[in-house]
Design an enzyme around this catalytic site. Structure first.
Site, PDB file in Angstrom:
ATOM      1  N   ILE A   1      47.101 111.506  67.097  1.00  0.00           N
ATOM      2  CA  ILE A   1      48.429 110.919  66.894  1.00  0.00           C
ATOM      3  C   ILE A   1      48.758 109.959  68.033  1.00  0.00           C
ATOM      4  O   ILE A   1      49.179 108.822  67.804  1.00  0.00           O
ATOM      5  CB  ILE A   1      49.508 112.013  66.770  1.00  0.00           C
ATOM      6  CG1 ILE A   1      49.278 112.835  65.505  1.00  0.00           C
ATOM      7  CG2 ILE A   1      50.912 111.391  66.774  1.00  0.00           C
ATOM      8  CD1 ILE A   1      50.091 114.110  65.433  1.00  0.00           C
TER       9      ILE A   1
ATOM     10  N   ARG B   1      42.954 104.732  60.714  1.00  0.00           N
ATOM     11  CA  ARG B   1      43.629 105.998  61.023  1.00  0.00           C
ATOM     12  C   ARG B   1      43.358 107.024  59.938  1.00  0.00           C
ATOM     13  O   ARG B   1      43.042 108.184  60.226  1.00  0.00           O
ATOM     14  CB  ARG B   1      45.135 105.778  61.179  1.00  0.00           C
ATOM     15  CG  ARG B   1      45.872 107.075  61.508  1.00  0.00           C
ATOM     16  CD  ARG B   1      47.342 106.856  61.733  1.00  0.00           C
ATOM     17  NE  ARG B   1      47.997 108.100  62.139  1.00  0.00           N
ATOM     18  CZ  ARG B   1      49.122 108.146  62.815  1.00  0.00           C
ATOM     19  NH1 ARG B   1      49.741 107.035  63.175  1.00  0.00           N
ATOM     20  NH2 ARG B   1      49.656 109.315  63.134  1.00  0.00           N
TER      21      ARG B   1
ATOM     22  N   TRP C   1      46.829 106.607  67.813  1.00  0.00           N
ATOM     23  CA  TRP C   1      47.273 105.651  66.804  1.00  0.00           C
ATOM     24  C   TRP C   1      48.711 105.211  66.991  1.00  0.00           C
ATOM     25  O   TRP C   1      49.080 104.101  66.612  1.00  0.00           O
ATOM     26  CB  TRP C   1      47.034 106.201  65.403  1.00  0.00           C
ATOM     27  CG  TRP C   1      45.578 106.148  65.088  1.00  0.00           C
ATOM     28  CD1 TRP C   1      44.694 107.187  65.062  1.00  0.00           C
ATOM     29  CD2 TRP C   1      44.805 104.972  64.835  1.00  0.00           C
ATOM     30  NE1 TRP C   1      43.433 106.735  64.797  1.00  0.00           N
ATOM     31  CE2 TRP C   1      43.466 105.374  64.641  1.00  0.00           C
ATOM     32  CE3 TRP C   1      45.108 103.623  64.737  1.00  0.00           C
ATOM     33  CZ2 TRP C   1      42.444 104.488  64.364  1.00  0.00           C
ATOM     34  CZ3 TRP C   1      44.088 102.726  64.460  1.00  0.00           C
ATOM     35  CH2 TRP C   1      42.775 103.158  64.275  1.00  0.00           C
ATOM     36  N   GLU C   2      49.538 106.044  67.542  1.00  0.00           N
ATOM     37  CA  GLU C   2      50.931 105.647  67.757  1.00  0.00           C
ATOM     38  C   GLU C   2      51.057 104.812  69.031  1.00  0.00           C
ATOM     39  O   GLU C   2      51.855 103.891  69.085  1.00  0.00           O
ATOM     40  CB  GLU C   2      51.841 106.872  67.829  1.00  0.00           C
ATOM     41  CG  GLU C   2      51.917 107.673  66.545  1.00  0.00           C
ATOM     42  CD  GLU C   2      52.493 106.896  65.370  1.00  0.00           C
ATOM     43  OE1 GLU C   2      53.217 105.884  65.579  1.00  0.00           O
ATOM     44  OE2 GLU C   2      52.216 107.296  64.229  1.00  0.00           O
ATOM     45  N   GLY C   3      50.279 105.172  70.047  1.00  0.00           N
ATOM     46  CA  GLY C   3      50.394 104.477  71.323  1.00  0.00           C
ATOM     47  C   GLY C   3      51.782 104.677  71.901  1.00  0.00           C
ATOM     48  O   GLY C   3      52.680 105.173  71.258  1.00  0.00           O
TER      49      GLY C   3
END
Length: 194
Positions: A53, A184, A56-58
């Protein structure tokens, strides 16, 4: 849970808008009150899920002063929803909002707790591996669709191979496939199968 009616009443009682600290306190109180839902206690987000998570969210839009600013969704034609930190969205997040790293991390932890509970509830009593659970939490954190996704129904029916194929269908934003979402979903499906 739709928190807007609660926030509207409290805003009216205060006779003013909210400060970020007000929102954090109210969200925490609502989370504590809402944590009595019956869910399997042995399902928790693992390190692989948390890492996926966060990858991919950064924690995007770092300013020169080290704080983070909210930004519009880059894949959306309207810019909605506004996002800050580790992919946090909500009615309290919009243009001009600035948070510290600690605020981003605290919101991520609070959001994750909610998504974990929603996934626990959605999978019910189906035996679920750690990889499956982590992949489902990542999917839900990004899409908010754990309750309506065919993949959840297939998982509940123990049709795991078919459920894993469903991740690849969730690659669109505003009707367009995005390579980031393709990648993702491929990682989520691989974790689900692990």
């Amino acid at each position: 849970m739709n928190r807007k009616p609660i926030f509207d009443v409290v805003r009216q009682l205060l006779g003013r808008g909210f400060r970020p600290s007000d929102i954090a306190l109210l969200d925490a109180a609502i989370d504590r009150a809402d944590n009595d839902s019956p869910v399997p206690a042995d399902l928790a987000l693992g390190e692989a899920g948390r890492a996926l998570i966060r990858k991919w969210e950064g924690c995007a839009r770092r300013r020169s002063d080290g704080r983070f600013e909210a930004y519009p969704d880059p894949g959306s034609a309207t810019g909605e929803p506004w996002t800050i930190g580790w992919g946090s969205t909500g009615a309290d997040i919009g243009k001009g909002l600035i948070w510290t790293q600690a605020q981003c991390d605290a919101r991520f932890d609070r959001d994750i707790a909610r998504y974990v509970n929603e996934v626990r509830d959605a999978v019910g009593d189906v035996a679920t591996t750690q990889g499956q659970f982590d992949a489902l939490v990542s999917f839900h954190y990004n899409t908010g669709a754990i309750r309506k996704a065919t993949l959840t129904r297939l998982h509940r029916e123990r049709r795991f191979a078919e459920a894993a194929l469903e991740f690849a269908k969730w690659i669109y934003n505003d009707g367009k496939p995005l390579s980031g979402l393709k990648n993702r979903r491929a990682e989520e499906a691989a974790l689900y199968r692990a």
